[in-house]
Design a protein around this motif. Structure first.
Motif, PDB file in Angstrom:
ATOM      1  N   ARG A 175       0.821  -1.215   0.000  1.00 24.25           N
ATOM      2  CA  ARG A 175       0.000   0.000   0.000  1.00 24.25           C
ATOM      3  C   ARG A 175       0.851   1.260   0.000  1.00 24.25           C
ATOM      4  O   ARG A 175       0.494   2.275  -0.624  1.00 24.25           O
ATOM      5  N   ILE A 176       2.003   1.215   0.667  1.00 24.51           N
ATOM      6  CA  ILE A 176       2.932   2.346   0.614  1.00 24.51           C
ATOM      7  C   ILE A 176       3.434   2.545  -0.811  1.00 24.51           C
ATOM      8  O   ILE A 176       3.516   3.681  -1.310  1.00 24.51           O
ATOM      9  N   LEU A 177       3.775   1.445  -1.479  1.00 18.03           N
ATOM     10  CA  LEU A 177       4.249   1.538  -2.865  1.00 18.03           C
ATOM     11  C   LEU A 177       3.159   2.073  -3.794  1.00 18.03           C
ATOM     12  O   LEU A 177       3.426   2.906  -4.672  1.00 18.03           O
ATOM     13  N   ILE A 187       1.678   5.668 -12.469  1.00 13.41           N
ATOM     14  CA  ILE A 187       0.530   4.785 -12.274  1.00 13.41           C
ATOM     15  C   ILE A 187       0.812   3.370 -12.765  1.00 13.41           C
ATOM     16  O   ILE A 187       0.292   2.390 -12.214  1.00 13.41           O
ATOM     17  N   GLU A 188       1.631   3.257 -13.801  1.00 16.04           N
ATOM     18  CA  GLU A 188       1.922   1.919 -14.326  1.00 16.04           C
ATOM     19  C   GLU A 188       2.581   1.027 -13.287  1.00 16.04           C
ATOM     20  O   GLU A 188       2.529  -0.199 -13.386  1.00 16.04           O
ATOM     21  N   GLY A 189       3.207   1.638 -12.281  1.00 17.81           N
ATOM     22  CA  GLY A 189       3.840   0.868 -11.224  1.00 17.81           C
ATOM     23  C   GLY A 189       2.841   0.041 -10.433  1.00 17.81           C
ATOM     24  O   GLY A 189       3.182  -1.025  -9.913  1.00 17.81           O
ATOM     25  N   VAL A 190       1.598   0.516 -10.337  1.00 13.13           N
ATOM     26  CA  VAL A 190       0.563  -0.226  -9.612  1.00 13.13           C
ATOM     27  C   VAL A 190       0.283  -1.549 -10.323  1.00 13.13           C
ATOM     28  O   VAL A 190       0.168  -2.604  -9.694  1.00 13.13           O
ATOM     29  N   GLY A 191       0.169  -1.489 -11.662  1.00  7.93           N
ATOM     30  CA  GLY A 191      -0.054  -2.706 -12.436  1.00  7.93           C
ATOM     31  C   GLY A 191       1.119  -3.666 -12.320  1.00  7.93           C
ATOM     32  O   GLY A 191       0.931  -4.883 -12.196  1.00  7.93           O
ATOM     33  N   PHE A 192       2.322  -3.119 -12.338  1.00  5.42           N
ATOM     34  CA  PHE A 192       3.524  -3.952 -12.198  1.00  5.42           C
ATOM     35  C   PHE A 192       3.539  -4.628 -10.827  1.00  5.42           C
ATOM     36  O   PHE A 192       3.874  -5.820 -10.720  1.00  5.42           O
ATOM     37  N   THR A 223      -8.810  -6.186  -1.877  1.00  3.44           N
ATOM     38  CA  THR A 223      -9.310  -5.192  -0.920  1.00  3.44           C
ATOM     39  C   THR A 223      -8.210  -4.205  -0.562  1.00  3.44           C
ATOM     40  O   THR A 223      -8.429  -2.986  -0.511  1.00  3.44           O
ATOM     41  N   SER A 224      -7.011  -4.721  -0.330  1.00 14.16           N
ATOM     42  CA  SER A 224      -5.863  -3.877  -0.004  1.00 14.16           C
ATOM     43  C   SER A 224      -5.546  -2.905  -1.135  1.00 14.16           C
ATOM     44  O   SER A 224      -5.360  -1.703  -0.922  1.00 14.16           O
ATOM     45  N   PHE A 225      -5.500  -3.437  -2.354  1.00 10.29           N
ATOM     46  CA  PHE A 225      -5.211  -2.594  -3.522  1.00 10.29           C
ATOM     47  C   PHE A 225      -6.306  -1.548  -3.738  1.00 10.29           C
ATOM     48  O   PHE A 225      -6.014  -0.386  -4.039  1.00 10.29           O
ATOM     49  N   THR A 226      -7.561  -1.961  -3.594  1.00 14.18           N
ATOM     50  CA  THR A 226      -8.677  -1.037  -3.818  1.00 14.18           C
ATOM     51  C   THR A 226      -8.639   0.140  -2.858  1.00 14.18           C
ATOM     52  O   THR A 226      -8.795   1.307  -3.267  1.00 14.18           O
ATOM     53  N   ILE A 227      -8.431  -0.146  -1.580  1.00 15.09           N
ATOM     54  CA  ILE A 227      -8.392   0.930  -0.582  1.00 15.09           C
ATOM     55  C   ILE A 227      -7.242   1.883  -0.866  1.00 15.09           C
ATOM     56  O   ILE A 227      -7.402   3.116  -0.848  1.00 15.09           O
ATOM     57  N   ALA A 228      -6.049   1.329  -1.145  1.00 17.66           N
ATOM     58  CA  ALA A 228      -4.876   2.170  -1.393  1.00 17.66           C
ATOM     59  C   ALA A 228      -5.060   3.024  -2.648  1.00 17.66           C
ATOM     60  O   ALA A 228      -4.717   4.217  -2.667  1.00 17.66           O
ATOM     61  N   ILE A 229      -5.606   2.426  -3.713  1.00 16.80           N
ATOM     62  CA  ILE A 229      -5.799   3.167  -4.962  1.00 16.80           C
ATOM     63  C   ILE A 229      -6.835   4.272  -4.789  1.00 16.80           C
ATOM     64  O   ILE A 229      -6.633   5.412  -5.233  1.00 16.80           O
ATOM     65  N   LEU A 231      -7.733   5.792  -1.994  1.00 12.60           N
ATOM     66  CA  LEU A 231      -7.156   6.841  -1.152  1.00 12.60           C
ATOM     67  C   LEU A 231      -6.140   7.675  -1.930  1.00 12.60           C
ATOM     68  O   LEU A 231      -6.118   8.906  -1.826  1.00 12.60           O
ATOM     69  N   GLY A 232      -5.303   6.993  -2.703  1.00 14.39           N
ATOM     70  CA  GLY A 232      -4.272   7.698  -3.461  1.00 14.39           C
ATOM     71  C   GLY A 232      -4.851   8.701  -4.441  1.00 14.39           C
ATOM     72  O   GLY A 232      -4.463   9.879  -4.455  1.00 14.39           O
ATOM     73  N   PHE A 233      -5.795   8.261  -5.257  1.00 18.87           N
ATOM     74  CA  PHE A 233      -6.396   9.162  -6.239  1.00 18.87           C
ATOM     75  C   PHE A 233      -7.263  10.226  -5.578  1.00 18.87           C
ATOM     76  O   PHE A 233      -7.326  11.374  -6.036  1.00 18.87           O
ATOM     77  N   GLY A 234      -7.937   9.847  -4.468  1.00 16.69           N
ATOM     78  CA  GLY A 234      -8.752  10.826  -3.752  1.00 16.69           C
ATOM     79  C   GLY A 234      -7.917  11.949  -3.178  1.00 16.69           C
ATOM     80  O   GLY A 234      -8.247  13.134  -3.321  1.00 16.69           O
ATOM     81  N   VAL A 235      -6.816  11.603  -2.557  1.00 13.97           N
ATOM     82  CA  VAL A 235      -5.929  12.613  -1.964  1.00 13.97           C
ATOM     83  C   VAL A 235      -5.224  13.408  -3.053  1.00 13.97           C
ATOM     84  O   VAL A 235      -5.015  14.629  -2.914  1.00 13.97           O
ATOM     85  N   ASP A 236      -4.850  12.751  -4.143  1.00 15.16           N
ATOM     86  CA  ASP A 236      -4.230  13.459  -5.263  1.00 15.16           C
ATOM     87  C   ASP A 236      -5.174  14.542  -5.799  1.00 15.16           C
ATOM     88  O   ASP A 236      -4.753  15.654  -6.127  1.00 15.16           O
TER      89      ASP A 236
END
Length: 244
Positions: A175-177, A187-192, A223-229, A231-236
């Motif tokens: 989630r930090i990554l 963003i491509e790093g998330v897919g990787f 679930t972990s990925f969904t929450i992090a993504i 939050l990330g886009f929301g805060v961005d």
């Protein structure tokens, strides 16, 4: 919008107090049948929250913040422990109640009033990013654990596999990554990252004799990925509004 930094600080203080500084023993004592243990734990926990709110907000002449945060936290947790709700419903209701108090307190005391900016050393965006990183650590882990246990999706032998706390730290790091990739525009790093985790998990899932184990791993991961993504886009998006 300048006072939005106060709201962010109050949320950060809550996350630190409720998840980072709250030990397992303190949490257990809050649900103890021994009233002395229970009220002592509730009082200590409320005082920690009051102190954190006072320090984070740094409005040294404003005693309403620690008093309201401390008293409300004691009362809300007292109700939660009275009904002994340790499940997902109890967790969500407890957190919503605390955040409602925080928002109302901010609206009444700070939203439409001037505040002392002398203690403003770091920007609102810094606090927003720091708070998001805190949120994807223990708070998200507790939420995912409560969600899986509530739905009774935990395999009976899941706790017997793997290194102690390894899953927790894998979740923290992924989630930090994810947040780092989003905040830096990679963003491509998330897919990787998802692909890499799938490769490492493939052998384990391929050998799993029980389909529940496979589904448990997939549910936890997504679930972990969904929450992090989210939050990330929301805060961005929030940072583009410029709270300064």
């Amino acid at each position: 919008m300048g006072t939005a930094i106060i709201l962010i600080k109050l949320i950060a203080a809550h996350l630190v107090g409720d998840f980072i500084l709250q030990t397992d023993k303190l949490c257990a004592d809050k649900f103890s049948n021994n009233k002395a243990f229970r009220y002592r734990a509730l009082s200590v926990h409320a005082l920690v929250h009051a102190a954190l709110a006072y320090l984070f907000v740094a409005q040294w002449n404003n005693w309403a913040v620690p008093l309201v945060i401390g008293a409300s936290h004691f009362l809300i947790d007292l109700v939660k422990t009275h009904f002994k709700r340790k499940d997902l419903v109890g967790f969500v209701c407890d957190q919503l109640a605390h955040y409602c108090v925080i928002v109302v307190l901010w609206l009444i005391v700070f939203a439409n009033h001037d505040y002392n900016q002398a203690a403003k050393i770091l920007s609102a965006n810094f606090w927003l990013i720091a708070t998001t990183y805190i949120a994807v650590l223990s708070p998200t882990s507790v939420l995912i654990k409560s969600f899986i246990e509530y739905e009774k999706w935990l395999p009976t032998d899941a706790s017997l596999k793997g290194l102690p706390n390894a899953g927790k730290w894998i979740g923290y790091l992924e989630r930090i990554l994810i947040l780092t990739f989003i905040f830096t525009g990679n963003i491509e790093g998330v897919g990787f990252l998802l692909a890499a985790k799938s490769v490492f998990r493939f052998g384990e899932l391929n050998r799993a004799k029980d389909i529940k184990t496979t589904e448990y791993v997939l549910i936890g991961t997504f679930t972990s990925f969904t929450i992090a993504i989210m939050l990330g886009f929301g805060v961005d998006w929030l940072m583009e509004l410029n709270f300064e």
